[in-house]
Structure formats: structure tokens, C-alpha cells
Design a protein around this motif. Structure first.
Motif, PDB file in Angstrom:
ATOM      1  N   UNK A 287       0.905  -1.249  -0.028  1.00 18.78           N
ATOM      2  CA  UNK A 287      -0.063   0.105   0.153  1.00 18.78           C
ATOM      3  C   UNK A 287       0.888   1.150  -0.127  1.00 18.78           C
ATOM      4  N   UNK A 288       1.887   1.260   0.566  1.00 16.96           N
ATOM      5  CA  UNK A 288       2.940   2.471   0.725  1.00 16.96           C
ATOM      6  C   UNK A 288       3.399   2.571  -0.614  1.00 16.96           C
ATOM      7  N   UNK A 289       3.852   1.623  -1.134  1.00 19.24           N
ATOM      8  CA  UNK A 289       4.512   1.658  -2.430  1.00 19.24           C
ATOM      9  C   UNK A 289       3.543   1.956  -3.379  1.00 19.24           C
ATOM     10  N   UNK A 290       2.496   1.432  -3.656  1.00 17.93           N
ATOM     11  CA  UNK A 290       1.538   1.873  -4.165  1.00 17.93           C
ATOM     12  C   UNK A 290       0.988   3.504  -4.247  1.00 17.93           C
ATOM     13  N   UNK A 291       1.101   4.056  -2.965  1.00 15.94           N
ATOM     14  CA  UNK A 291       0.833   5.598  -2.970  1.00 15.94           C
ATOM     15  C   UNK A 291       1.887   6.179  -3.649  1.00 15.94           C
ATOM     16  N   UNK A 292       3.263   5.798  -3.286  1.00 12.26           N
ATOM     17  CA  UNK A 292       4.337   6.499  -3.905  1.00 12.26           C
ATOM     18  C   UNK A 292       4.055   6.160  -5.513  1.00 12.26           C
ATOM     19  N   UNK A 293       3.633   5.123  -6.183  1.00 16.77           N
ATOM     20  CA  UNK A 293       3.381   5.069  -7.376  1.00 16.77           C
ATOM     21  C   UNK A 293       2.098   6.288  -7.817  1.00 16.77           C
ATOM     22  N   UNK A 294       1.223   6.465  -6.996  1.00 16.12           N
ATOM     23  CA  UNK A 294       0.125   7.673  -7.289  1.00 16.12           C
ATOM     24  C   UNK A 294       1.120   8.958  -7.475  1.00 16.12           C
ATOM     25  N   UNK A 295       1.940   9.061  -6.525  1.00 10.85           N
ATOM     26  CA  UNK A 295       2.772  10.231  -6.838  1.00 10.85           C
ATOM     27  C   UNK A 295       3.637  10.375  -8.190  1.00 10.85           C
ATOM     28  N   UNK A 296       4.092   9.238  -8.652  1.00  8.57           N
ATOM     29  CA  UNK A 296       4.539   9.192 -10.065  1.00  8.57           C
ATOM     30  C   UNK A 296       3.531   9.350 -11.122  1.00  8.57           C
ATOM     31  N   UNK A 297       2.300   8.744 -11.086  1.00  5.61           N
ATOM     32  CA  UNK A 297       1.235   8.533 -11.836  1.00  5.61           C
ATOM     33  C   UNK A 297       0.543   9.757 -11.836  1.00  5.61           C
ATOM     34  N   UNK A 298       0.278  10.557 -10.978  1.00  9.26           N
ATOM     35  CA  UNK A 298      -0.997  11.559 -10.865  1.00  9.26           C
ATOM     36  C   UNK A 298      -0.602  12.893 -10.291  1.00  9.26           C
ATOM     37  N   UNK A 299      -1.539  13.618 -10.297  1.00 11.49           N
ATOM     38  CA  UNK A 299      -1.213  15.084  -9.635  1.00 11.49           C
ATOM     39  C   UNK A 299      -1.632  15.197  -8.021  1.00 11.49           C
ATOM     40  N   UNK A 300      -2.524  14.350  -7.916  1.00 24.17           N
ATOM     41  CA  UNK A 300      -2.942  14.399  -6.483  1.00 24.17           C
ATOM     42  C   UNK A 300      -3.348  13.273  -5.899  1.00 24.17           C
ATOM     43  N   UNK A 301      -3.272  11.982  -6.467  1.00 23.23           N
ATOM     44  CA  UNK A 301      -3.587  10.726  -5.919  1.00 23.23           C
ATOM     45  C   UNK A 301      -2.814  10.406  -4.736  1.00 23.23           C
ATOM     46  N   UNK A 302      -3.176   9.467  -4.195  1.00 24.44           N
ATOM     47  CA  UNK A 302      -2.588   8.642  -2.747  1.00 24.44           C
ATOM     48  C   UNK A 302      -3.363   7.545  -2.419  1.00 24.44           C
ATOM     49  N   UNK A 303      -2.767   6.610  -1.632  1.00 19.85           N
ATOM     50  CA  UNK A 303      -3.476   5.586  -1.142  1.00 19.85           C
ATOM     51  C   UNK A 303      -3.727   5.812   0.231  1.00 19.85           C
ATOM     52  N   UNK A 304      -4.503   5.156   0.913  1.00 25.08           N
ATOM     53  CA  UNK A 304      -5.200   5.519   2.222  1.00 25.08           C
ATOM     54  C   UNK A 304      -5.079   4.056   3.195  1.00 25.08           C
ATOM     55  N   UNK A 305      -5.522   4.404   4.364  1.00 30.46           N
ATOM     56  CA  UNK A 305      -5.754   3.235   5.227  1.00 30.46           C
ATOM     57  C   UNK A 305      -7.355   2.861   5.502  1.00 30.46           C
ATOM     58  N   UNK A 306      -7.627   1.715   5.810  1.00 31.93           N
ATOM     59  CA  UNK A 306      -8.867   1.426   6.027  1.00 31.93           C
ATOM     60  C   UNK A 306      -9.710   2.199   6.813  1.00 31.93           C
ATOM     61  N   UNK A 307      -9.058   2.801   8.102  1.00 34.68           N
ATOM     62  CA  UNK A 307      -9.814   3.832   8.854  1.00 34.68           C
ATOM     63  C   UNK A 307     -10.007   5.046   8.215  1.00 34.68           C
ATOM     64  N   UNK A 308      -9.087   5.515   7.095  1.00 33.41           N
ATOM     65  CA  UNK A 308      -9.373   6.926   6.588  1.00 33.41           C
ATOM     66  C   UNK A 308     -10.797   6.545   5.727  1.00 33.41           C
ATOM     67  N   UNK A 309     -10.765   5.492   4.995  1.00 38.51           N
ATOM     68  CA  UNK A 309     -12.109   5.351   4.022  1.00 38.51           C
ATOM     69  C   UNK A 309     -13.287   5.281   4.594  1.00 38.51           C
ATOM     70  N   UNK A 310     -13.168   4.569   5.668  1.00 36.87           N
ATOM     71  CA  UNK A 310     -14.303   4.469   6.685  1.00 36.87           C
ATOM     72  C   UNK A 310     -14.723   5.807   7.227  1.00 36.87           C
ATOM     73  N   UNK A 311     -13.793   6.443   7.592  1.00 32.28           N
ATOM     74  CA  UNK A 311     -14.232   7.969   7.942  1.00 32.28           C
ATOM     75  C   UNK A 311     -14.997   8.776   6.763  1.00 32.28           C
ATOM     76  N   UNK A 312     -14.246   8.828   5.575  1.00 27.79           N
ATOM     77  CA  UNK A 312     -14.737   9.250   4.643  1.00 27.79           C
ATOM     78  C   UNK A 312     -16.387   9.088   4.148  1.00 27.79           C
ATOM     79  N   UNK A 313     -16.356   7.607   4.302  1.00 20.52           N
ATOM     80  CA  UNK A 313     -17.717   6.914   3.909  1.00 20.52           C
ATOM     81  C   UNK A 313     -18.748   7.512   4.957  1.00 20.52           C
ATOM     82  N   UNK A 314     -18.562   7.564   6.219  1.00 20.62           N
ATOM     83  CA  UNK A 314     -19.370   7.871   7.204  1.00 20.62           C
ATOM     84  C   UNK A 314     -19.875   9.338   7.085  1.00 20.62           C
ATOM     85  N   UNK A 315     -18.733   9.976   6.638  1.00 22.11           N
ATOM     86  CA  UNK A 315     -19.017  11.645   6.631  1.00 22.11           C
ATOM     87  C   UNK A 315     -19.746  11.918   5.370  1.00 22.11           C
ATOM     88  N   UNK A 316     -19.801  10.967   4.471  1.00 18.94           N
ATOM     89  CA  UNK A 316     -20.624  11.210   3.177  1.00 18.94           C
ATOM     90  C   UNK A 316     -21.981  10.645   3.359  1.00 18.94           C
TER      91      UNK A 316
END
Length: 337
Positions: A287-316
Motif C-alpha cells: 500500500x505504501x509503495x502504491x501510494x508512491x506510485x500515485x505520486x509518479x502517476x497522478x497530480x493528487x492521488x494517494x493511497x490510504x488506510x481502511x480507517x481513512x476510508x471508513x471515515x470518509x464514507x461515514x462523513x458522506x
């Protein structure tokens, strides 16, 4: 105390790209596909794949040392068990599409990681000011390589997903950003009662149709053309976003989650599949290396934790969300409306 173990580990990490490129080149040369027909001695094998006599023995024996090939007492080479299952293009479990993409694109781009770390800017086709997805989707040949790559990385995830959710309790599912349609094909095959579709840009449609037909699911799996930035998401009991959210910045991630919530019926589910970083951000290297790959590939992308995603889902607006492991590298966050 000897420092040899530390030295060996550091050197293995530092030269890891040597072994990686040996595998990437073997897939590019279709070595494993050639050997699927049966063992070959070195001269015949090098002639079949078109490499120089000087290179052959060391190259083949490197693949033996990596556990990808086997060599018998007569000097004949054959695919090892992993190569036969995952690297033979004719095998059902073939994941070579992602390896082709790694070889054609990312191997070179990762050579500029230091520049990416210093500037925060992508190092791919977007480096000259373009948009990576616009560039890829404008070139049919490069688009097909990219979409095959998505199938390669998604196949084991899709197979795990087919068993990780109570599909018998729902009637319909749409895969958002479906690429070739790997997820819909696996779900249709495993659950005959499901109404299954893939949603992606119109240009993806012909590639999707060819893949789905080749997999024998043309009668079961349909394509829905659309743009998840401009259009409402299709309605279904379940929406799947497989390695979609990590492409985008936080604002866009939340927008896509919000759109999914709006499209789902009460009790419907959003399944987000990613290389989820562990919540402590210490141990999940993929997951950490994939997030670095998003740095290589995108202008704003990043990977995240399960807890991060759960928080975003609840907030939405999702009533509940949980993490379900899928493969060693990937997991799913399932939010219920």
C-alpha cells in the motif's frame, strides 16, 4: 556481531530492480508462453524468443534462481508452477497484463522518483504538462496495454471479492471504472443470479466487449458508457470501485463516494477495493509503495488506510462501513447506505 545479514538485506533491496527487470523482459519476450507448449533446451528456447547466444544461459538460469523456471538434468527449461499459473498468457490466472504495463511505462517513470519526491509532480506522460489519463485514452494501443494491466492486477482481487460479500442477498452490481471488465466477469461467473455491468468511458467499450466475449460472458455482462466526473453513477444494489479512489485527491475521493451514496438504494453497498495501508502506517509495504506510485502517476492521488476510508464514507452519509481482507496486498472497505 557480523554485519553480513544487514549488508545482504541492503544489497538485496538496492539491486531488486535487476530481478524485477529480468521478469519484465521475460514476459515481454513471451518466454513463459513459449514454454507452455513443453520444455526446451537453451539453444531452441533462445531461438524461439529471439535473444543473443551470449545472453541466453545467464538469463534462463537467473529465472531458475528466481523460481520461475525449472531446469532438468538434460538442460531443458520448463515453466515453474507459479509461471505456469500466472505468466502463461493462455492460463486462466494470467496476470501478465500488469507486468506488460510495468515494463512499458512504470519501470522508466520510477527512475525519476527522486525528482517526484522533490517536486511533488508526476513523472509520467503528464510531466510535459499533459494529463496521464487523457494521453492514455487518446492512443488505442497504449490504452489497451493499460487496460490489460488493470486486468492483470485485478484478477486475484476480483476472485477474492466474489467470495467476500453476501452476493446472494443482492440482485445487481455495477463496477465503476471497469476497464476490460475483469470484476464483472468474475462476479457473473461465480453468481449466475446477478445482473452485472461495467461503467467506464465510451472509448473503453470495444476493449471491454472483446474481453467479455473472450471470457464467455457476453450474454451476462453489459457495458454502460459514462464519465464519473460528469454523469450520475448507475443505479444498482452494489457499486464497486476497484483501485479508483487512489487516483485522485481527497476532494475528488469524497465526491465519488458522495455520488455512489446518491446512486445506491437504502441498504445498498459501496465496495472500495485498494491496497489499503495498515492503520498504523508501518507494515503494509504494498500500500505504501502504491501510494508512491500515485505520486509518479497522478497530480493528487494517494493511497490510504481502511480507517481513512471508513471515515470518509461515514462523513458522506453511509450508515456503517467495515474492512474485509481480500488478498495479501489488497482489501475492501464496504459501506452500507
Amino acid at each position: 556481531m557480523s554485519d553480513k545479514p544487514t549488508y545482504d538485506r541492503i544489497m538485496q533491496l538496492a539491486t531488486g530492480f535487476w530481478a524485477s527487470k529480468a521478469l519484465l523482459s521475460a514476459v515481454e519476450l513471451n518466454l513463459f508462453g513459449v514454454l507452455a507448449a513443453g520444455p526446451l533446451e537453451a539453444t531452441a528456447l533462445r531461438q524461439r524468443i529471439g535473444i543473443h547466444p551470449r545472453a541466453a544461459r545467464d538469463f534462463f538460469d537467473t529465472l531458475v534462481a528466481l523460481g520461475l523456471l525449472e531446469r532438468d538434468a538434460a538442460g531443458r527449461y520448463a515453466n515453474g508452477a507459479e509461471a505456469a499459473r500466472f505468466l502463461d498468457p493462455a492460463a486462466p490466472g494470467y496476470i501478465g497484463g500488469i507486468i506488460e504495463m510495468l515494463n512499458a511505462r512504470l519501470f522508466t517513470f520510477w527512475g525519476s522518483l527522486t525528482e517526484a519526491l522533490r517536486t511533488g509532480e508526476p513523472q509520467n506522460e503528464a510531466k510535459s504538462g499533459g494529463d496521464v489519463f487523457g494521453s492514455l485514452y487518446a492512443d488505442p494501443d497504449r490504452l489497451e496495454v493499460f487496460l490489460r494491466g488493470m486486468t492483470g492486477i485485478t484478477t486475484p482481487i476480483a476472485e477474492a471479492l466474489a467470495a467476500a460479500f453476501p452476493w446472494q442477498e443482492v440482485a445487481s452490481v455495477v463496477d465503476i471504472g471497469t476497464a476490460q471488465g475483469c470484476v464483472p466477469v468474475r462476479l457473473a461467473r461465480a453468481h449466475p443470479h446477478l445482473q452485472v455491468a461495467g461503467f467506464d468511458l465510451p472509448v473503453v467499450g470495444p476493449v471491454f466487449s472483446r474481453y467479455v466475449a473472450a471470457e464467455g460472458q457476453a450474454e451476462r455482462v453489459r457495458f454502460i458508457p459514462g464519465d464519473f466526473f460528469k454523469d450520475a453513477l448507475p443505479q444498482a444494489d452494489v457499486l464497486v470501485m476497484g483501485m479508483i479512489l487512489h487516483d485522485w485527491d481527497l476532494e475528488t475521493k469524497r465526491m465519488l463516494i458522495r455520488k455512489a451514496h446518491a446512486a445506491l438504494p437504502p441498504g445498498g453497498s459501496l465496495i472500495v477495493c485498494e491496497a489499503l495501508i495498515d492503520d498504523a502506517r508501518q507494515t503494509h509495504l504494498p500500500g505504501l509503495l502504491m501510494s508512491l506510485n500515485m505520486l509518479i502517476e497522478t497530480r493528487g492521488g494517494f493511497d490510504f488506510t481502511g480507517a481513512d476510508c471508513i471515515g470518509w464514507m461515514r462523513e458522506e452519509g453511509f450508515a456503517e462501513a467495515r474492512v474485509v481482507p481480500l488478498t495479501a496486498a489488497h482489501g475492501a472497505v464496504i459501506g452500507r447506505k
